[in-house]
Design a protein around this motif. Structure first.
Motif, PDB file in Angstrom:
ATOM      1  N   MET A  64     -17.931 -14.497  -5.440  1.00  0.00           N
ATOM      2  CA  MET A  64     -17.566 -13.838  -4.200  1.00  0.00           C
ATOM      3  C   MET A  64     -16.048 -13.715  -4.119  1.00  0.00           C
ATOM      4  O   MET A  64     -15.324 -14.661  -4.394  1.00  0.00           O
ATOM      5  CB  MET A  64     -18.073 -14.637  -3.006  1.00  0.00           C
ATOM      6  N   LEU A  65     -15.590 -12.557  -3.735  1.00  0.00           N
ATOM      7  CA  LEU A  65     -14.165 -12.306  -3.536  1.00  0.00           C
ATOM      8  C   LEU A  65     -13.824 -12.367  -2.059  1.00  0.00           C
ATOM      9  O   LEU A  65     -14.645 -12.029  -1.208  1.00  0.00           O
ATOM     10  CB  LEU A  65     -13.784 -10.918  -4.052  1.00  0.00           C
ATOM     11  N   THR A  66     -12.594 -12.760  -1.777  1.00  0.00           N
ATOM     12  CA  THR A  66     -12.040 -12.637  -0.434  1.00  0.00           C
ATOM     13  C   THR A  66     -10.940 -11.602  -0.514  1.00  0.00           C
ATOM     14  O   THR A  66     -10.032 -11.708  -1.336  1.00  0.00           O
ATOM     15  CB  THR A  66     -11.482 -13.979   0.071  1.00  0.00           C
ATOM     16  N   PRO A 121      -6.847 -15.310  -0.318  1.00  0.00           N
ATOM     17  CA  PRO A 121      -7.482 -14.073  -0.760  1.00  0.00           C
ATOM     18  C   PRO A 121      -7.290 -13.823  -2.254  1.00  0.00           C
ATOM     19  O   PRO A 121      -6.242 -14.124  -2.820  1.00  0.00           O
ATOM     20  CB  PRO A 121      -6.777 -12.992   0.060  1.00  0.00           C
ATOM     21  N   ASP A 122      -8.323 -13.276  -2.863  1.00  0.00           N
ATOM     22  CA  ASP A 122      -8.253 -12.873  -4.262  1.00  0.00           C
ATOM     23  C   ASP A 122      -7.484 -11.569  -4.408  1.00  0.00           C
ATOM     24  O   ASP A 122      -6.830 -11.338  -5.420  1.00  0.00           O
ATOM     25  CB  ASP A 122      -9.673 -12.696  -4.822  1.00  0.00           C
ATOM     26  N   ILE A 123      -7.577 -10.720  -3.373  1.00  0.00           N
ATOM     27  CA  ILE A 123      -6.945  -9.397  -3.413  1.00  0.00           C
ATOM     28  C   ILE A 123      -6.345  -9.093  -2.041  1.00  0.00           C
ATOM     29  O   ILE A 123      -7.005  -9.274  -1.015  1.00  0.00           O
ATOM     30  CB  ILE A 123      -7.971  -8.299  -3.770  1.00  0.00           C
ATOM     31  N   PHE A 124      -5.094  -8.643  -2.049  1.00  0.00           N
ATOM     32  CA  PHE A 124      -4.448  -8.129  -0.840  1.00  0.00           C
ATOM     33  C   PHE A 124      -4.327  -6.616  -0.994  1.00  0.00           C
ATOM     34  O   PHE A 124      -3.956  -6.124  -2.065  1.00  0.00           O
ATOM     35  CB  PHE A 124      -3.029  -8.690  -0.691  1.00  0.00           C
ATOM     36  N   THR A 125      -4.589  -5.868   0.079  1.00  0.00           N
ATOM     37  CA  THR A 125      -4.372  -4.424   0.093  1.00  0.00           C
ATOM     38  C   THR A 125      -3.455  -4.129   1.266  1.00  0.00           C
ATOM     39  O   THR A 125      -3.805  -4.410   2.421  1.00  0.00           O
ATOM     40  CB  THR A 125      -5.693  -3.653   0.232  1.00  0.00           C
ATOM     41  N   ASP A 126      -2.269  -3.605   0.977  1.00  0.00           N
ATOM     42  CA  ASP A 126      -1.251  -3.432   2.007  1.00  0.00           C
ATOM     43  C   ASP A 126      -0.355  -2.255   1.624  1.00  0.00           C
ATOM     44  O   ASP A 126       0.075  -2.156   0.478  1.00  0.00           O
ATOM     45  CB  ASP A 126      -0.421  -4.716   2.105  1.00  0.00           C
ATOM     46  N   ASP A 127      -0.058  -1.379   2.587  1.00  0.00           N
ATOM     47  CA  ASP A 127       0.829  -0.258   2.311  1.00  0.00           C
ATOM     48  C   ASP A 127       2.280  -0.700   2.168  1.00  0.00           C
ATOM     49  O   ASP A 127       3.108   0.041   1.653  1.00  0.00           O
ATOM     50  CB  ASP A 127       0.701   0.826   3.386  1.00  0.00           C
TER      51      ASP A 127
END
Length: 94
Positions: free
Chosen positions: A1-3, A71-77
């Motif tokens: 599972m990813l966060t 978190p495993d992945i951050f998504t940010d502009d």
């Protein structure tokens, strides 16, 4: 599972329908998606039924880590708001 940590302003708000589908797909695959925003909850709350973390402009990675969230992945502009320059260098220099 990813966060996955998803920024609000300029990321989610750029195309809410897209991100809603993405969040639904992630959750259907057992992943956890949370909103992590630089906003201040007291002055600028977000109306969304999911976990939301307000950093009040503190670097997001350190803020969440203090809460035990990694978190495993951050998504940010604006990825420079995820961590301080020191944290970036510390994590990426061997």
């Amino acid at each position: 599972m990813l966060t996955l940590a998803l920024d609000w302003d300029g990321t989610y708000t750029a195309d809410p329908a897209l991100w809603d589908q993405f969040i639904e797909l992630c959750e259907s695959r057992g992943h956890k998606v949370l909103i992590c925003t630089g906003r201040d909850k007291r002055t600028d709350p977000i109306e969304k039924h999911m976990p939301i973390y307000y950093t009040s402009n503190e670097p997001k990675k350190a803020f969440l880590a203090r809460l035990g969230i990694h978190p495993d992945i951050f998504t940010d502009d604006t990825p420079e708001r995820i961590c301080s320059a020191y944290e970036f260098l510390e994590d990426n220099l061997d």
